[in-house]
Design an enzyme around this catalytic site. Structure first.
Site, PDB file in Angstrom:
ATOM      1  N   CYS A   1      -4.902   4.950  -8.666  1.00 31.64           N
ATOM      2  CA  CYS A   1      -4.432   6.328  -8.511  1.00 31.64           C
ATOM      3  C   CYS A   1      -5.105   7.066  -7.357  1.00 31.64           C
ATOM      4  O   CYS A   1      -4.432   7.653  -6.491  1.00 31.64           O
ATOM      5  CB  CYS A   1      -4.599   7.097  -9.821  1.00 31.64           C
ATOM      6  SG  CYS A   1      -6.320   7.295 -10.370  1.00 31.64           S
TER       7      CYS A   1
ATOM      8  N   HIS B   1      -7.648  10.368 -13.732  1.00 29.59           N
ATOM      9  CA  HIS B   1      -6.365  10.036 -13.108  1.00 29.59           C
ATOM     10  C   HIS B   1      -5.925  11.178 -12.205  1.00 29.59           C
ATOM     11  O   HIS B   1      -6.279  12.334 -12.421  1.00 29.59           O
ATOM     12  CB  HIS B   1      -5.299   9.760 -14.172  1.00 29.59           C
ATOM     13  CG  HIS B   1      -4.055   9.134 -13.607  1.00 29.59           C
ATOM     14  ND1 HIS B   1      -4.011   7.826 -13.190  1.00 29.59           N
ATOM     15  CD2 HIS B   1      -2.822   9.650 -13.351  1.00 29.59           C
ATOM     16  CE1 HIS B   1      -2.800   7.545 -12.735  1.00 29.59           C
ATOM     17  NE2 HIS B   1      -2.064   8.643 -12.809  1.00 29.59           N
TER      18      HIS B   1
ATOM     19  N   HIS C   1       2.650   8.842  -8.384  1.00 32.66           N
ATOM     20  CA  HIS C   1       1.313   8.337  -8.716  1.00 32.66           C
ATOM     21  C   HIS C   1       1.346   6.847  -8.996  1.00 32.66           C
ATOM     22  O   HIS C   1       2.406   6.251  -9.203  1.00 32.66           O
ATOM     23  CB  HIS C   1       0.738   9.089  -9.924  1.00 32.66           C
ATOM     24  CG  HIS C   1       1.417   8.766 -11.229  1.00 32.66           C
ATOM     25  ND1 HIS C   1       0.736   8.640 -12.420  1.00 32.66           N
ATOM     26  CD2 HIS C   1       2.728   8.538 -11.540  1.00 32.66           C
ATOM     27  CE1 HIS C   1       1.577   8.363 -13.398  1.00 32.66           C
ATOM     28  NE2 HIS C   1       2.783   8.296 -12.892  1.00 32.66           N
TER      29      HIS C   1
END
Length: 409
Positions: free
Chosen positions: A324, A372, A384
């Site tokens: 990420c 994240h 993402h």
């Protein structure tokens, strides 16, 4: 003899019943043993509900994401530390060579002094054939002594500097070792969490897997609905803002006309240099700033869209795969902005913004441990790199609990 024969008892034949008794006894013993074992055996653990499995797997992936950030931070630190160690060792080697040069020079001076001997200056004067030559030689020796002293001072300076750099190198090597230990530990932690998640999923039946997929679809649908509501709110707020700005502009123009009408023939000049142009300049500056960010965000999103479909791989930062924070770092690099490697450091860059004020290009962070991150693309959606086994994709920002957002530039 017949009398004796009459006292004998006939033998009873019992051999035919013995096997039956033995078999019955063994059977009863077996039944009793089995009954006892059944009574004492621990009851089998109930199989967890599919909803619990989903929560457990999601939690394991979150923990793996957090461990991935620990790995990324340790890897970045290890790379920087290795560069520092290499630089220090190179510096130590150069200083050591200077020390050796100074040592050789001192050795030459020592050899010269040994050859000339240790005769006192007065005796040398009286024994000299030419007194003037002695004085010339004396001045030369004085300058030579100064050079010797300078050589000694240089040697001591180089020796102290090299010793200091050597100590720094040792300390840096120790830090590098600690960082590499953390790196290995984080890597193992990620692998353990992912292995546990895969093990849980592998135990599911086909029917349970179908049920789990249905739960995921439901979760995604709910997140998309929330994204639509956010998009609607943002659109309404933008329209209201535009209407308000238009009304304010109209009011300024009317005020400028009235002011110009009072001055008669000077109205043209008054209108040209009055409030309206000044206001226009102010608006232009604001628009220029927004436009600059919008231009960068466009580059960021163009890059991110081009990565859609590439696999998530923990610890990866492109170009074939990403985690990420590796994706967000690479995307913003395209716009000329350097971001740190981890989510924990990226969240500290730029300006914090509320979810309702998100603009395309902003970074949205998730979970309480900030494990994240995604790139906001507008309308409540983001791009993402989700998790192991998934590819880079577009998704609602409400798919995970939001921690906060930042505008990096």
């Amino acid at each position: 003899m017949p009398v004796l024969a009459s006292h004998r008892k006939p033998r009873t034949k019992v051999r035919t019943t013995t096997p039956a008794v033995g078999f019955t006894t063994a059977a009863l013993a077996s039944v009793t043993l089995l009954s006892t074992q059944s009574a004492t055996a621990a009851p089998a653990e109930p199989k967890p509900a599919i909803e619990d499995v989903q929560k457990k797997v999601d939690e394991l992936y979150r923990q793996a994401g957090s461990a991935t950030q620990q790995y990324n931070r340790a890897k970045a630190a290890s790379t920087a530390q290795r560069t520092k160690v290499d630089t220090l060792l190179s510096d130590v080697a150069k200083r050591t060579e200077k020390i050796n040069e100074a040592r050789r020079e001192l050795g030459a001076f020592a050899a010269e002094q040994y050859r000339t001997g240790g005769i006192a200056p007065t005796a040398t004067f009286f024994l000299a054939d030419d007194p003037q030559a002695y004085f010339d030689q004396s001045r030369l020796m004085s300058r030579s002594t100064e050079r010797q002293q300078k050589a000694v001072d240089d040697f001591r300076t180089q020796q102290a500097a090299a010793s200091k750099k050597r100590a720094e190198a040792v300390q840096s090597l120790e830090s590098l070792t600690e960082t590499q230990t953390t790196l290995r530990s984080s890597k193992q932690k990620v692998q353990n969490k992912l292995t546990e998640a895969r093990s849980l999923l592998a135990k599911l039946t086909a029917e349970e897997k179908a049920r789990l997929a249905e739960l995921e679809r439901k979760k995604e649908a709910e997140a998309r609905e929330k994204a639509k509501r956010l998009a609607a709110r943002q659109a309404a707020e933008a329209k209201e803002r535009e209407e308000r700005e238009a009304a304010e502009k109209k009011a300024r123009e009317e005020a400028a006309k009235e002011s110009g009408g009072d001055s008669g023939s000077g109205s043209g000049s008054g209108t040209g240099t009055g409030t309206s142009p000044g206001s226009g300049t102010g608006t232009g500056t604001g628009t220029g700033t927004d436009g600059s960010y919008a231009a960068k965000a466009e580059k960021v999103l163009a890059f991110a869209r081009a990565q859609i479909g590439k696999p998530y791989v923990w610890g990866a930062s492109g170009p074939a795969s990403y985690d990420c924070s590796g994706l967000t770092q690479a995307a913003w690099r395209e716009a000329g902005v350097t971001l740190p490697r981890t989510t924990w450091d990226q969240v500290k860059v730029g300006t914090r913004v509320a979810t309702s004020d998100l603009q395309p290009g902003d970074l949205v962070f998730f979970y309480d441990d900030i494990s994240h991150v995604g790139i906001y693309k507008g309308d409540g959606m983001m791009i993402h790199a989700p998790k192991p086994g998934a590819n880079v994709r577009e998704e609602s920002i409400y798919y995970m609990p939001i921690y906060g957002s930042v505008r990096p530039a």
